[in-house]
Enzyme design. Structure first.
Site, short mmCIF file in Angstrom:
data_model
loop_
_atom_site.label_atom_id
_atom_site.label_comp_id
_atom_site.label_asym_id
_atom_site.label_seq_id
_atom_site.Cartn_x
_atom_site.Cartn_y
_atom_site.Cartn_z
N ASP A 266 -1.12 13.32 -9.91
CA ASP A 266 -1.81 13.33 -8.80
C ASP A 266 -2.68 14.36 -8.73
OD1 ASP A 266 0.21 11.29 -8.23
OD2 ASP A 266 1.49 12.58 -6.80
N GLN B 74 -3.39 3.40 -2.81
CA GLN B 74 -2.58 2.86 -3.99
C GLN B 74 -2.04 1.33 -3.51
OE1 GLN B 74 -0.59 4.71 -7.07
NE2 GLN B 74 -2.79 4.91 -6.67
N LEU C 292 0.90 -1.24 -0.06
CA LEU C 292 -0.18 0.02 0.07
C LEU C 292 0.99 1.19 0.16
CD1 LEU C 292 -2.77 0.92 2.49
CD2 LEU C 292 -0.59 2.38 2.63
N ASN C 293 0.64 2.22 -0.84
CA ASN C 293 1.00 3.61 -0.44
C ASN C 293 -0.22 4.55 -0.45
OD1 ASN C 293 1.75 3.16 -3.57
ND2 ASN C 293 2.27 5.10 -3.36
N ASP C 294 -0.07 5.69 -1.17
CA ASP C 294 -0.98 6.78 -0.69
C ASP C 294 -2.37 6.74 -0.76
OD1 ASP C 294 1.54 7.68 -1.89
OD2 ASP C 294 0.69 8.76 -3.60
N TYR D 296 -2.25 5.73 -11.03
CA TYR D 296 -1.59 6.43 -9.94
C TYR D 296 -2.58 7.19 -9.07
CZ TYR D 296 3.21 5.37 -10.82
OH TYR D 296 4.72 4.62 -11.13
C1 FRU Z 1 3.51 9.29 -3.97
C2 FRU Z 1 3.58 8.78 -5.50
C3 FRU Z 1 2.50 9.55 -6.11
C4 FRU Z 1 2.19 8.69 -7.30
C5 FRU Z 1 2.23 7.14 -6.71
C6 FRU Z 1 2.52 6.07 -7.32
O1 FRU Z 1 4.02 8.36 -3.08
O2 FRU Z 1 4.80 8.59 -6.05
O3 FRU Z 1 3.24 10.70 -6.98
O4 FRU Z 1 1.04 8.98 -7.99
O5 FRU Z 1 2.92 7.55 -5.59
O6 FRU Z 1 2.18 4.90 -6.37
#
Ligand code: FRU
Length: 471
Positions: A172, A60, A42-44, A103
């Site tokens: 983004d 994400q 997981l990220n954002d 993204y």
């Molecule tokens: C930030 C980022 C965003 C991008 C996303 C990809 O963590 O790099 O800029 O959209 O993660 O996973």
């Protein structure tokens, strides 16, 4: 909407989530009251919103590998921020313009419909640096009327539609309704390696015109990721995660920064940006996003840091990273204060003796000087002028962070199985970090404070009941 790739991916994600369930559940570092990926990476946080009775949290999600991969939009929804439903991903990388990752982006809610704006990432094959060439960063829109699956996905802008002087890195989108139309901010990296934000306007949610560029007079990093722009109690704030800001003493201690500028004047016209303030002094806060919930503004962030190189032991159990708890954001002059949503108090089980504390919510009035050692792994120590957070071997590479603070008057620590969120002086400063104490370790040792400690219960998380039938 569906196509063959979408259908296969949906089937595969369902399969990998089922196959990984037991392994993930066996991890002692699985969190009790934070949203995590069912499996994988997981990220954002993305598309945070309230639509009718539902809060939606997208994120994400790279389901196939805890170390990352092609991004989807994972999905949770809730009516009360306590009972969550895990839905199938809302967005899969299934179109020519988002093939290498759906993204980050945001949600606009209108007529009970979700308008999900995101960046479609495409990496062309060839000998490219993927910064100045070889990458498509496409602005796309998915519309969902039932809040579960998209009715349509469409490409709105490609790199050629952005203003001149930029690298391929434009991404983004954060979109909101303003003055009878719609505004969108996107993060960008210029050809001379400066971070900036592009502001677009639309009357119909689909056709966008670049109307302004927001940046600092002097360069401030090479790329600004995950922007957010909002007015709070009469002051505009521009939130973003800048990359390439060098460390200055106790400022910018992490690989990448995360914070906000107050914006004076008109974002669509003449403006100046005030001093950048970091949102967090801990190791793990990045790409936070806010949204309006009635008259309060809520924020969640990724409890992680890209490229930090920490070896989080959860990867052994097939997953990595989580989101912060939802926080209420308030304005104090030119500062933003953040504080856990009051809904979380419903997870307080019972007061617990310091020696027994494991997952807890600790509220303390503090003397001028003091310390807290949590589960033998993390020490928070303060004195006039500063507070330090020191992690031992359970930091998985995280060492020491310092928060410059005149006087610590109060502390709140939300401790989950593998994270700490430390709020100083009612949210004036925050330190967010993952930590990996000995799973059997319990207890808080305290000097210089009077604390109440509540042991914390779990969020209720159910899998979407129609999921199996859908795929
Ligand atoms: C930030 C980022 C965003 C991008 C996303 C990809 O963590 O790099 O800029 O959209 O993660 O996973």
């Amino acid at each position: 909407m569906s196509n063959a790739l979408h259908n296969d991916l949906a089937r595969l994600v369902g399969r990998i989530e089922r196959a990984g369930r037991e392994q993930v559940a066996a991890d002692p570092y699985r969190q009790q009251f934070h949203l995590m990926p069912p499996v994988g990476w997981l990220n954002d946080p993305n598309g945070l919103c309230r639509c009718g009775e539902w809060y939606h949290v997208f994120y994400q999600y790279a389901p196939f590998d805890p170390l990352g991969g092609v991004k989807h939009w994972g999905h949770y929804r809730s009516r009360d921020l306590l009972h969550w439903e895990q839905l199938p991903p809302m967005l899969y990388p299934d179109q020519p313009w988002d093939l290498h990752g759906v993204y980050s982006g945001s949600a606009l809610v209108e007529d009970d419909t979700l308008y999900l704006y995101y960046t479609g990432n495409v990496k062309h094959e060839g000998d490219f640096d993927y910064i100045t060439a070889g990458r498509g960063h496409n602005t796309a829109l998915a519309v969902s009327r039932d809040g579960v699956r998209p009715d349509s996905k469409e490409l709105l802008m490609d790199n050629a539609a952005y203003p001149p002087g930029l690298t391929c890195h434009v991404r983004d989108p954060k979109v909101w309704a303003q003055d009878g139309g719609y505004l969108m901010v996107q993060g960008a990296r210029t050809l001379d390696d400066r971070g900036e934000l592009l502001l677009f306007r639309s009357d119909d949610k689909r056709h966008w015109r670049h109307i302004n560029t927001l940046t600092t007079p002097e360069p401030f990093g090479y790329m600004w990721e995950c922007p957010d722009l909002f007015e709070l109690a009469g002051q505009w704030f521009l939130l973003c995660s800048p990359q390439g800001v060098p460390r200055r003493g106790d400022r910018f201690q992490n690989v990448y920064a995360c914070g906000y500028f107050p914006l004076y004047g008109d974002p669509c016209g003449a403006y100046t940006l005030g001093t950048f303030t970091e949102l967090d002094q801990g190791f793990d806060l990045y790409a936070p996003q806010t949204f309006l919930d009635g008259d309060r503004r809520l924020m969640l962030g990724w409890m992680g840091m890209p490229d930090a190189g920490y070896t989080d032991p959860t990867v052994l159990y097939g997953w990595q990273h989580c989101l912060t708890v939802p926080r209420v954001v308030r304005r104090l002059g030119e500062r933003l204060l953040s504080w856990p949503v009051p809904e979380l108090d419903a997870l307080h089980l019972a007061p617990v003796a310091p020696a027994q504390a494991y997952c807890f919510d600790l509220l303390a009035q503090t003397a001028m000087q003091g310390s807290l050692t949590i589960r033998g792994c993390a020490t928070i120590a303060w004195q006039p002028g500063s507070l330090t957070l020191t992690l031992g071997t359970g930091g998985a590479g995280r060492t020491v962070r310092r928060a410059p603070v005149d006087t610590v008057r109060s502390l709140r620590v939300l401790a989950d199985a593998s994270s700490l969120e430390i709020f100083l002086n009612e949210g004036e400063q925050v330190l967010t970090t993952r930590y990996y104490p000995d799973p059997d370790a319990r207890g808080v040792q305290m000097t210089g404070c009077e604390a109440t400690i509540w042991s914390m219960g779990r969020l209720a998380v159910e899998r979407y009941s129609r999921q199996e039938g859908m795929i």
